[in-house]
Design an enzyme around this catalytic site. Structure first.
Site, mmCIF file in Angstrom:
data_model
loop_
_atom_site.group_PDB
_atom_site.id
_atom_site.type_symbol
_atom_site.label_atom_id
_atom_site.label_comp_id
_atom_site.label_asym_id
_atom_site.label_seq_id
_atom_site.Cartn_x
_atom_site.Cartn_y
_atom_site.Cartn_z
ATOM 1 N N TYR A 1 -11.531 1.142 10.183
ATOM 2 C CA TYR A 1 -12.703 1.616 9.434
ATOM 3 C C TYR A 1 -13.063 0.718 8.262
ATOM 4 O O TYR A 1 -14.007 0.984 7.547
ATOM 5 C CB TYR A 1 -12.499 3.065 8.961
ATOM 6 N N LYS A 2 -12.279 -0.362 8.058
ATOM 7 C CA LYS A 2 -12.599 -1.302 6.974
ATOM 8 C C LYS A 2 -13.486 -2.410 7.558
ATOM 9 O O LYS A 2 -14.634 -2.143 7.898
ATOM 10 C CB LYS A 2 -11.308 -1.795 6.337
ATOM 11 N N ASP B 1 1.108 -5.310 8.484
ATOM 12 C CA ASP B 1 -0.013 -4.387 8.286
ATOM 13 C C ASP B 1 -1.268 -5.242 8.072
ATOM 14 O O ASP B 1 -1.346 -5.993 7.104
ATOM 15 C CB ASP B 1 0.264 -3.489 7.075
ATOM 16 N N ARG C 1 -12.228 -3.643 -7.497
ATOM 17 C CA ARG C 1 -12.286 -4.508 -6.310
ATOM 18 C C ARG C 1 -13.735 -4.690 -5.871
ATOM 19 O O ARG C 1 -14.474 -3.718 -5.745
ATOM 20 C CB ARG C 1 -11.538 -3.876 -5.132
ATOM 21 N N PHE D 1 0.842 -1.198 0.000
ATOM 22 C CA PHE D 1 0.000 0.000 0.000
ATOM 23 C C PHE D 1 0.885 1.259 0.000
ATOM 24 O O PHE D 1 1.935 1.286 0.648
ATOM 25 C CB PHE D 1 -0.881 -0.039 1.257
HETATM 26 C C1 LIG Z 1 -6.279 1.267 4.310
HETATM 27 C C2 LIG Z 1 -4.831 1.023 4.477
HETATM 28 C C3 LIG Z 1 -4.000 1.964 5.118
HETATM 29 C C4 LIG Z 1 -4.585 3.266 5.557
HETATM 30 O O1 LIG Z 1 -3.762 4.089 6.307
HETATM 31 P P1 LIG Z 1 -4.403 5.403 6.976
HETATM 32 O O2 LIG Z 1 -3.326 5.993 7.750
HETATM 33 O O3 LIG Z 1 -5.579 4.930 7.795
HETATM 34 O O4 LIG Z 1 -4.907 6.283 5.891
HETATM 35 C C5 LIG Z 1 -2.665 1.633 5.311
HETATM 36 N N1 LIG Z 1 -2.168 0.447 4.880
HETATM 37 C C6 LIG Z 1 -2.943 -0.475 4.242
HETATM 38 C C7 LIG Z 1 -2.373 -1.778 3.792
HETATM 39 C C8 LIG Z 1 -4.295 -0.194 4.016
HETATM 40 O O5 LIG Z 1 -5.061 -1.081 3.380
#
Ligand SMILES: *Cc1c(COP(=O)(O)O)cnc(C)c1O
Length: 399
Positions: free
Chosen positions: A226-227, A201, A371, A124
């Site tokens: 939040y997911k 992560d 997705r 990511f």
């Molecule tokens: C959604 C997501 C993030 C989000 O990071 P934020 O700091 O909450 O914006 C980070 N890493 C991965 C792998 C994600 O899927």
């Protein structure tokens, strides 16, 4: 001939959990719960009471009543329900990005004689950007893995990059694009065999995939709420630090909330000996309460039951997309995927736009991926079926 979605919904032991969420949108199918989960009814009620009675009625006394300990109590609850983490190792704080920054420094500090951080180029963006900046700040080098998107980081791919310069390895448990589920215990063991530490992560796995951080002897982990945890937009993230590393884990944002005595207001900083050392400043109480409600719903459903439903949903989506004849970049073996299914299409953006016009909300990822996020507590088989029917109509004229 595929099974009728109504039979699948009727046989789904988690079907009733849909009623525990606010579903008053006008959508045919919401397939983006892996970007923003739906709103639990319990959260609506809890936040209304919090605002009116706790903030409105207790004011500053609320901190002493219960708010001060929320980052740790909600962290422990989340750790037990979703992460296979014993108490005292998980705290809810900040955003995932800020937590990754803290963990990169803490993890690198454990291996002072080593100067490489390993991460995959498929990871990511925020993870990659932060690895770059922390490596630069600490005079370290980034070693990039270049895995195939679908196979992703296997033990062979990782092993080829590990050596006596490796300090830290950063991996995502489920790839945010392909949905590939990595071998967390196996890869963690490979990192340890090289004398390094790992940061996992869990953004795209926690809440949908069972996780056993303690059993796998993971060093550090981070994730958002939040997911699949349904904590709401901007709800705080969480950090896991294995107990054996706690005393030596030094994060750089040493605010008063990470100090040994929050209210001592002492002249010099001394880190809390507990997981509170990963905190920095005043926590978002409303967000913490929303995270707690989201975690409790998953705990009530049971992570194993959630996983069973997730596998059934992704299998059903793959079957229907196969019938349309579109390319799928998500592994076909359920043991190798998380809870979303990704379709590749040369006109992915146009397809995604037309789906939204027809009431189907997926997620578009540059340059050619769509997705389909399947949230075990809220996505019905009927939704997947309706989405597939509309997808077939939408792609037909695009070709
Ligand atoms: C959604 C997501 C993030 C989000 O990071 P934020 O700091 O909450 O914006 C980070 N890493 C991965 C792998 C994600 O899927």
């Amino acid at each position: 001939m595929t099974t009728s979605p109504h039979e699948l919904d009727a046989a789904d032991p988690l079907a009733s959990f849909r009623d525990r969420f606010v579903i008053d949108d006008d959508l045919v199918a919401y397939l983006d719960g892996n970007s923003l989960g739906r709103l639990p009814r319990a959260t609506l009620e809890r936040l209304a009471v919090f605002v009116r009675e706790e903030w409105g009625g207790r004011l500053i006394r609320g901190w002493a009543d219960s708010w001060v300990d929320l980052p740790v109590t909600v962290g422990d609850e989340l750790g037990a329900a979703l992460l296979g983490a014993a108490a005292g190792q998980t705290v809810v704080a900040d955003s995932t990005s800020v937590c990754i920054y803290k963990l990169l420094h803490a993890a690198s500090g454990l291996r002072p004689g080593r100067d490489e951080i390993v991460i995959d180029a498929t990871n990511f963006p925020t993870d990659r950007y932060l690895v770059d900046s922390v490596a630069a700040a600490r005079g370290m080098t980034v070693r990039w893995l270049e895995p195939d998107l679908v196979e992703n980081v296997t033990i062979e791919v990782l092993a080829a990059a590990l050596g006596d310069r490796t300090a830290v390895v950063v991996l995502s448990h489920v790839d945010y694009r392909s949905g590939t589920l990595l071998d967390l215990p196996g890869l963690t063991a490979a990192v340890h065999a090289a004398g390094a530490v790992v940061i996992w992560d869990l953004c795209h796995s926690a809440g949908a995939v069972p996780i056993e951080l303690d059993a796998a002897e993971v060093d550090f982990a981070v994730g958002c709420t939040y997911k699949y945890v349904n904590g709401g937009p901007g709800a705080p993230a969480y950090v896991y630090v294995a107990r054996r590393h706690l005393a030596e884990a030094h994060q750089p944002i040493t605010g008063w909330w990470s100090a040994a005595d929050l209210f001592a207001m002492s002249d010099t900083y001394e880190s809390s000996p507990t997981i509170r050392r990963m905190l920095s400043g005043t926590p978002p109480v409303a967000g913490l309460l929303a995270v707690q409600e989201g975690v409790r719903l998953i705990a009530e459903a049971g992570v194993e039951a959630v996983r069973t439903k997730s596998e059934a949903l992704t299998a059903y989506a793959i079957e229907l997309v196969d019938e349309i004849g579109l390319e799928i970049v998500t592994p076909r073996d359920p043991a190798l995927r998380g809870s979303h299914v990704t379709v590749r299409h040369p006109d992915a953006r146009a397809v995604a736009d037309r789906l939204v016009e027809r009431g189907v909300v997926p997620d578009f990822r540059e340059p050619d991926l769509i997705r389909l996020g399947l949230s075990p507590l809220t996505t019905s088989f009927a939704e997947v079926s309706a989405a597939a029917r509309i997808l077939a109509e939408v792609v037909a004229p695009i070709g």
